[in-house]
Design an enzyme around this catalytic site. Structure first.
Site, PDB file in Angstrom:
ATOM      1  N   GLY A  77      28.570-100.345  27.297  1.00  0.00           N
ATOM      2  CA  GLY A  77      28.160-101.644  26.778  1.00  0.00           C
ATOM      3  C   GLY A  77      26.686-101.688  26.408  1.00  0.00           C
ATOM      4  O   GLY A  77      26.302-102.297  25.407  1.00  0.00           O
ATOM      5  N   HIS A  78      25.824-101.033  27.219  1.00  0.00           N
ATOM      6  CA  HIS A  78      24.388-100.998  26.913  1.00  0.00           C
ATOM      7  C   HIS A  78      24.150-100.269  25.589  1.00  0.00           C
ATOM      8  O   HIS A  78      23.300-100.671  24.783  1.00  0.00           O
ATOM      9  CB  HIS A  78      23.635-100.298  28.039  1.00  0.00           C
ATOM     10  CG  HIS A  78      23.710-101.002  29.349  1.00  0.00           C
ATOM     11  ND1 HIS A  78      23.138-102.232  29.576  1.00  0.00           N
ATOM     12  CD2 HIS A  78      24.322-100.666  30.518  1.00  0.00           C
ATOM     13  CE1 HIS A  78      23.368-102.613  30.820  1.00  0.00           C
ATOM     14  NE2 HIS A  78      24.098-101.681  31.407  1.00  0.00           N
ATOM     15  N   CYS A  79      24.898 -99.202  25.361  1.00  0.00           N
ATOM     16  CA  CYS A  79      24.775 -98.446  24.107  1.00  0.00           C
ATOM     17  C   CYS A  79      25.194 -99.302  22.919  1.00  0.00           C
ATOM     18  O   CYS A  79      24.557 -99.281  21.853  1.00  0.00           O
ATOM     19  CB  CYS A  79      25.631 -97.181  24.160  1.00  0.00           C
ATOM     20  SG  CYS A  79      25.248 -96.064  25.529  1.00  0.00           S
TER      21      CYS A  79
END
Length: 512
Positions: A77-79
């Site tokens: 999700g951060h990516c």
């Protein structure tokens, strides 16, 4: 006629078979072309970002002097949140200079590259300079478009602007609210080189360097000095270079971070990142309602007290009717509690409450110094226990009841510390309830849980959710952290074996 029909069908079959063979041949050819494309060293782009893999990585390094690479995982999700900002930064930097490019590597598919560069978390950004593959530089900037652009700009050009006369220096100082100028007698010396290194990392401030004697005289300097010019508070802060020790990069960075903040910060969306990244060990908070003129006047004494603790304690004003309303539950406060004061020890989130009889600068200074000297006990949050807390299969603990239950010398107590919003906690909730049902009739085993966001303990700090601790019966207030598989059967083995797992059942560590 029959033979003619048979022959016709035979010919038709051969013809159709030939077409299928041709189609199969085309498919094979296409597959071979696709394979050739993957194995090629050609570098294609997606939204201005170079798509890199093990076959074109070397070529990309050779063609671009500065290449910032995002090693990502498609499921991360951060990516996914970083991707659009990374693409925007790629476009901005490409418009400025062809020497600076951004690329990305799917670390899940390109395992050889991920292993080569030691990628263990996602996203990980690394900068490759001048084709050097063996010593990439770890990215240390903010994970947004502006942060990436600024960080790369500092590495593409000189990290500090050379100021050669008084007019240029005055214009540089007035150009921003905050600027740093290093005055050095020798710009080739070790102190100046250390300054350039700091300038390359601290990308949210403009850096300048000066060597001219007239500039030393104009700013009242006789030796190498770093000056922080700011359009607030005292206006200028000097950091002389120690002639014997030289310039320490880490210490200068720390000092610039501390003194670039206003003496008293207001907690807003724009300042929250500065406040939490300042690395100042204590925060003193004044909660007030800015719509009240009487409460606003309390800032004066708060500001006077702040001067004595710069670098040790960060003084912050929180508007309970504005942006600061979201942090009130963390302190167990409501808007009606304003005005009030709290000091937070950042390393463990211990909170200290000041008596509300006075808000004078003398009282605030006395309180802060007492906390720093260890003379004040932390103020611990505790919810009220539910009426049926001890009749449920899983006992519900709060701060007020924790010690009497957990440190009962006749009981073995297994506690889950959770956060209501934590998805990992929610996922294991059913297993924990089942465990409670399994042991509800055991006199010497207690299964319990505590909301660690609403309850605090003096000697136990919870850093992740869920955290599981086992408290064995007997004297000594012992505690064992459970770090194995989170399922009912493994929990049971752990309990039946007295707080350890049998050797034949290897524990699988699962970080909270």
């Amino acid at each position: 006629l029959v033979w003619l029909l048979v022959l016709s069908l035979a010919w038709l079959g051969l013809a159709l078979g030939g077409e299928e063979d041709e189609e199969d041949g085309e498919v094979v050819a296409e597959e071979e072309e696709e394979e050739d494309e993957v194995l090629s060293d050609e570098v294609r782009e997606e939204e201005g970002v170079l798509v890199l893999h093990e076959h074109n990585f070397a070529r990309a390094l050779s063609e671009h002097r500065l290449l910032l690479v995002d090693f990502y995982a498609p499921w991360c999700g951060h990516c996914q949140r970083l991707a659009p900002a990374f693409a925007q930064a790629a476009a901005a930097l490409r418009n400025e200079s062809g020497a600076v490019r951004l690329g990305k590597v799917d670390a899940m598919a390109q395992t050889a590259l991920a292993n080569e560069f030691g990628i263990t978390s996602y996203p990980t950004l690394k900068l490759f300079r001048d084709g050097n593959r063996t010593h990439p530089l770890a990215y240390t900037g903010r994970m947004d478009t502006e942060g990436i652009v600024r960080w790369m700009q500092r590495r593409a050009g000189p990290s500090a602007t050379l100021l050669q006369d008084a007019n240029a220096t005055a214009a540089f100082i007035s150009s921003q609210d905050l600027v740093v100028i290093g005055f050095f007698k020798d710009l080739g010396g070790p102190a100046a080189q250390a300054f350039y290194e700091v300038a390359g990392e601290v990308v949210d401030m403009p850096f300048g360097v000066a060597e001219a004697a007239e500039l030393f005289q104009a700013y009242g300097l006789s030796a190498d000095t770093i000056c922080l010019f700011k359009k607030f508070d005292e206006g200028r802060t000097d950091f002389p270079v120690d002639p014997a020790q030289g310039l320490d990069v880490a210490e200068l960075t720390r000092l610039l971070r501390i003194h670039s903040l206003e003496l008293v910060m207001e907690f807003t969306n724009a300042t929250s990142n500065q406040i939490f990244s300042a690395n100042i060990p204590h925060h003193m908070l004044l909660f007030l309602n800015k719509s009240s003129s009487a409460q606003l006047e309390l800032r004066d004494g708060f500001r006077v007290a702040a001067g004595a603790f710069r670098g040790k304690v960060l003084f912050v004003v929180v508007d309970v009717a504005g942006y600061g309303a979201d942090v009130l539950p963390f302190f167990g406060l409501t808007p009606a509690d304003a005005p009030t004061l709290r000091l937070v020890k950042m390393e463990n989130n211990r909170k200290y409450r000041m008596d509300q009889d006075t808000f004078s600068d003398t009282a605030i200074r006395t309180f802060v110094q007492a906390v720093l000297d260890g003379k004040v006990k932390p103020h611990l949050l505790s919810a009220e226990p539910p009426e049926d807390w001890d009749t449920r299969p899983v006992k519900v603990l709060v701060g007020k009841t924790f010690d009497q239950v957990v440190f009962d010398e006749t009981k073995n107590v297994f506690v889950k510390f959770y956060a209501p919003w934590c998805s990992h906690c929610q996922a294991m909730a059913a297993a924990w309830e089942e465990l409670g049902e399994r042991y509800k009739d055991h006199e010497d085993i207690v299964i319990a849980e505590m909301d660690a966001t609403a309850n605090e303990l003096e000697n136990i700090t919870i850093n992740g959710f869920p955290t599981l601790h086992y408290f064995p019966a007997g004297p000594g207030r012992k505690m064992v952290e459970y770090k194995s598989t989170r399922d009912v059967e493994t929990f049971s083995k752990f309990l039946e074996n007295g707080g350890t797992l049998p050797e034949e059942s290897p524990a699988v560590s699962e970080a909270p």
